[in-house]
Design a protein around this motif. Structure first.
Motif, PDB file in Angstrom:
ATOM      1  N   PRO A 203       0.809  -1.227   0.000  1.00  0.00           N
ATOM      2  CA  PRO A 203       0.000   0.000   0.000  1.00  0.00           C
ATOM      3  C   PRO A 203       0.837   1.269   0.000  1.00  0.00           C
ATOM      4  N   ASP A 204       2.090   1.179   0.461  1.00  0.00           N
ATOM      5  CA  ASP A 204       2.943   2.365   0.473  1.00  0.00           C
ATOM      6  C   ASP A 204       3.330   2.813  -0.934  1.00  0.00           C
ATOM      7  N   LEU A 205       3.243   1.909  -1.892  1.00  0.00           N
ATOM      8  CA  LEU A 205       3.626   2.244  -3.266  1.00  0.00           C
ATOM      9  C   LEU A 205       2.498   2.909  -4.040  1.00  0.00           C
ATOM     10  N   VAL A 206       1.260   2.787  -3.556  1.00  0.00           N
ATOM     11  CA  VAL A 206       0.091   3.201  -4.336  1.00  0.00           C
ATOM     12  C   VAL A 206      -0.591   4.401  -3.683  1.00  0.00           C
ATOM     13  N   GLY A 207      -0.735   5.474  -4.463  1.00  0.00           N
ATOM     14  CA  GLY A 207      -1.441   6.651  -3.980  1.00  0.00           C
ATOM     15  C   GLY A 207      -2.838   6.763  -4.547  1.00  0.00           C
ATOM     16  N   GLN A 208      -3.000   6.390  -5.818  1.00  0.00           N
ATOM     17  CA  GLN A 208      -4.297   6.411  -6.500  1.00  0.00           C
ATOM     18  C   GLN A 208      -4.326   5.286  -7.524  1.00  0.00           C
ATOM     19  N   MET A 209      -5.543   4.905  -7.927  1.00  0.00           N
ATOM     20  CA  MET A 209      -5.680   3.861  -8.931  1.00  0.00           C
ATOM     21  C   MET A 209      -6.736   4.248  -9.959  1.00  0.00           C
ATOM     22  N   VAL A 210      -6.454   3.958 -11.225  1.00  0.00           N
ATOM     23  CA  VAL A 210      -7.441   4.046 -12.294  1.00  0.00           C
ATOM     24  C   VAL A 210      -7.571   2.641 -12.865  1.00  0.00           C
ATOM     25  N   LEU A 211      -8.728   2.039 -12.688  1.00  0.00           N
ATOM     26  CA  LEU A 211      -8.952   0.642 -13.054  1.00  0.00           C
ATOM     27  C   LEU A 211      -9.962   0.571 -14.191  1.00  0.00           C
ATOM     28  N   LEU A 212      -9.521   0.081 -15.332  1.00  0.00           N
ATOM     29  CA  LEU A 212     -10.368   0.051 -16.521  1.00  0.00           C
ATOM     30  C   LEU A 212     -10.711  -1.382 -16.914  1.00  0.00           C
ATOM     31  N   GLN A 213     -11.976  -1.699 -16.817  1.00  0.00           N
ATOM     32  CA  GLN A 213     -12.550  -2.901 -17.393  1.00  0.00           C
ATOM     33  C   GLN A 213     -11.790  -4.171 -17.033  1.00  0.00           C
ATOM     34  N   GLY A 214     -11.789  -4.467 -15.747  1.00  0.00           N
ATOM     35  CA  GLY A 214     -11.151  -5.685 -15.272  1.00  0.00           C
ATOM     36  C   GLY A 214     -12.011  -6.369 -14.231  1.00  0.00           C
ATOM     37  N   THR A 215     -11.436  -7.363 -13.578  1.00  0.00           N
ATOM     38  CA  THR A 215     -12.128  -8.087 -12.519  1.00  0.00           C
ATOM     39  C   THR A 215     -11.281  -8.017 -11.255  1.00  0.00           C
ATOM     40  N   SER A 216     -11.846  -8.451 -10.161  1.00  0.00           N
ATOM     41  CA  SER A 216     -11.133  -8.455  -8.883  1.00  0.00           C
ATOM     42  C   SER A 216     -10.687  -9.856  -8.507  1.00  0.00           C
ATOM     43  N   GLY A 217     -10.445 -10.700  -9.508  1.00  0.00           N
ATOM     44  CA  GLY A 217     -10.012 -12.062  -9.252  1.00  0.00           C
ATOM     45  C   GLY A 217     -11.049 -13.080  -9.690  1.00  0.00           C
ATOM     46  N   GLU A 218     -10.620 -14.359  -9.730  1.00  0.00           N
ATOM     47  CA  GLU A 218     -11.489 -15.454 -10.175  1.00  0.00           C
ATOM     48  C   GLU A 218     -12.193 -15.064 -11.477  1.00  0.00           C
ATOM     49  N   ALA A 219     -11.374 -14.730 -12.461  1.00  0.00           N
ATOM     50  CA  ALA A 219     -11.893 -14.155 -13.700  1.00  0.00           C
ATOM     51  C   ALA A 219     -12.852 -15.077 -14.435  1.00  0.00           C
ATOM     52  N   PHE A 220     -12.705 -16.388 -14.276  1.00  0.00           N
ATOM     53  CA  PHE A 220     -13.568 -17.320 -15.007  1.00  0.00           C
ATOM     54  C   PHE A 220     -15.021 -17.250 -14.547  1.00  0.00           C
ATOM     55  N   GLU A 221     -15.246 -16.612 -13.384  1.00  0.00           N
ATOM     56  CA  GLU A 221     -16.619 -16.458 -12.890  1.00  0.00           C
ATOM     57  C   GLU A 221     -17.394 -15.402 -13.681  1.00  0.00           C
ATOM     58  N   SER A 222     -16.688 -14.593 -14.469  1.00  0.00           N
ATOM     59  CA  SER A 222     -17.368 -13.487 -15.144  1.00  0.00           C
ATOM     60  C   SER A 222     -16.997 -13.321 -16.615  1.00  0.00           C
ATOM     61  N   VAL A 223     -15.829 -13.748 -17.043  1.00  0.00           N
ATOM     62  CA  VAL A 223     -15.386 -13.540 -18.419  1.00  0.00           C
ATOM     63  C   VAL A 223     -16.366 -14.169 -19.402  1.00  0.00           C
ATOM     64  N   LEU A 224     -16.784 -13.388 -20.392  1.00  0.00           N
ATOM     65  CA  LEU A 224     -17.724 -13.826 -21.443  1.00  0.00           C
ATOM     66  C   LEU A 224     -19.090 -14.201 -20.875  1.00  0.00           C
ATOM     67  N   GLN A 225     -19.428 -13.698 -19.689  1.00  0.00           N
ATOM     68  CA  GLN A 225     -20.713 -14.010 -19.046  1.00  0.00           C
ATOM     69  C   GLN A 225     -21.338 -12.720 -18.521  1.00  0.00           C
ATOM     70  N   PRO A 226     -21.871 -11.885 -19.401  1.00  0.00           N
ATOM     71  CA  PRO A 226     -22.343 -10.556 -18.987  1.00  0.00           C
ATOM     72  C   PRO A 226     -23.537 -10.560 -18.056  1.00  0.00           C
ATOM     73  N   PHE A 227     -24.344 -11.606 -18.061  1.00  0.00           N
ATOM     74  CA  PHE A 227     -25.581 -11.587 -17.281  1.00  0.00           C
ATOM     75  C   PHE A 227     -25.496 -12.425 -16.011  1.00  0.00           C
ATOM     76  N   GLY A 228     -24.359 -13.018 -15.750  1.00  0.00           N
ATOM     77  CA  GLY A 228     -24.211 -13.849 -14.561  1.00  0.00           C
ATOM     78  C   GLY A 228     -23.387 -15.086 -14.876  1.00  0.00           C
ATOM     79  N   THR A 229     -22.871 -15.714 -13.847  1.00  0.00           N
ATOM     80  CA  THR A 229     -22.021 -16.887 -14.032  1.00  0.00           C
ATOM     81  C   THR A 229     -22.834 -18.068 -14.541  1.00  0.00           C
ATOM     82  N   LEU A 230     -22.391 -18.659 -15.641  1.00  0.00           N
ATOM     83  CA  LEU A 230     -23.059 -19.825 -16.207  1.00  0.00           C
ATOM     84  C   LEU A 230     -22.613 -21.077 -15.470  1.00  0.00           C
ATOM     85  N   PRO A 231     -23.541 -21.933 -15.062  1.00  0.00           N
ATOM     86  CA  PRO A 231     -23.167 -23.151 -14.325  1.00  0.00           C
ATOM     87  C   PRO A 231     -22.171 -23.998 -15.126  1.00  0.00           C
ATOM     88  N   GLY A 232     -21.069 -24.333 -14.490  1.00  0.00           N
ATOM     89  CA  GLY A 232     -20.079 -25.201 -15.113  1.00  0.00           C
ATOM     90  C   GLY A 232     -19.086 -24.498 -16.019  1.00  0.00           C
TER      91      GLY A 232
END
Length: 285
Positions: free
Chosen positions: A31-60
């Motif tokens: 945290p000492d290295l970061v003063g501000q962040m600009v985050l464009l069109q990404g995820t906060s982890g576990e990307a497979f839960e959302s990538v190519l799934q705009p309306f919600g996570t598809l089962p499986g």
């Protein structure tokens, strides 16, 4: 180590797509290295839960992506598919660009076809490069950071596009609600922006970033690695509660920039009075 050697502190991180996960990891660990962040069109982890799934996570679907990326590349290399595809792309670049333009338009853009073809050529240039790239994508699916987001307490601007099918806008809304940024993270959703919004509308992105970066910085006491983690279920519950509160507090922004502008300034007159003509015209677009 490089940042420490150069004596860097309080930097501004500009992260796009998969870089958002990297930037969040840096902000949490150092945290000492970061003063501000600009985050464009990404995820906060576990990307497979959302990538190519705009309306919600598809089962499986997350499991399917993980399995394909784990075993698929070696099979494709073994049967010679990687070599064949690379040869086709290299020898028929112009034709592939036209076909890619038709396909990519479905995902919200007709601007990136040449870049997409050359990007794929780069991925397929050698067996080892192709396999390592797939391992990198696989790692994005395993990366878990949601429970630590409240401990990242630096000012953040989160930008997304409603038609983004690769990293859907819902990811940015969840990220804005979960971050521990002082006063709440700023969220900007452009109803006309695809995943490549930063390339399609660079002037809009730049203007929005400048507006954010010129504001006085309100810093929180980011806890970084000292922040106590919480179970995943509890983290997701807090995200849902925070998102509901955020949407209730900012109905205009949640509805999208164009609708918000219409509510605040019927006919565009108020917006024109508050901002220079060039800015008002751009926001109207």
């Amino acid at each position: 180590e490089v940042a420490d050697e150069l004596g860097l502190k309080g930097c501004t991180l500009l992260c796009w797509s998969t870089g958002v996960q990297v930037g969040l990891e840096v902000a949490w660990r150092r945290p000492d290295l970061v003063g501000q962040m600009v985050l464009l069109q990404g995820t906060s982890g576990e990307a497979f839960e959302s990538v190519l799934q705009p309306f919600g996570t598809l089962p499986g679907f997350p499991t399917l992506m993980a399995v394909v990326l784990k075993y698929g590349p070696k099979v494709l290399v073994k049967v010679g598919f990687r070599t064949t595809l690379y040869s086709i792309l290299s020898n028929n670049t112009a034709l592939c660009e036209r076909i890619s333009g038709l396909v990519s338009w479905v995902f919200g853009t007709d601007f990136m076809a040449p870049i997409l073809i050359r990007y794929t050529q780069d991925i397929m240039r050698s067996d080892s490069h192709f396999i390592n790239y797939c391992k990198y994508i696989e790692a994005l699916g395993r990366h878990k950071l949601a429970r630590f987001l409240p401990g990242i307490q630096v000012p953040a601007l989160i930008m997304t596009g409603t038609p983004d099918c690769i990293t859907p806008a819902r990811c940015s809304y969840d990220l804005a609600a979960a971050l521990g940024s002082p006063g709440g993270a700023e969220l900007y959703d452009d109803v006309a922006g695809s995943h490549y919004y930063i390339f399609e509308e660079p002037h809009k992105c730049a203007r929005r970033m400048v507006e954010f970066l010129e504001k006085p910085v309100v810093r929180g006491a980011s806890k970084g690695l000292k922040h106590k983690s919480i179970p995943k279920k509890e983290a997701l519950r807090r995200v849902r509660v925070a998102r509901a509160r955020w949407l209730a507090r900012r109905p205009d922004e949640a509805a999208g920039p164009q609708r918000a502008r219409a509510r605040r300034s019927p006919g565009g007159g108020a917006a024109s009075r508050r901002a220079p003509k060039s800015v008002a015209a751009d926001r109207g677009g």
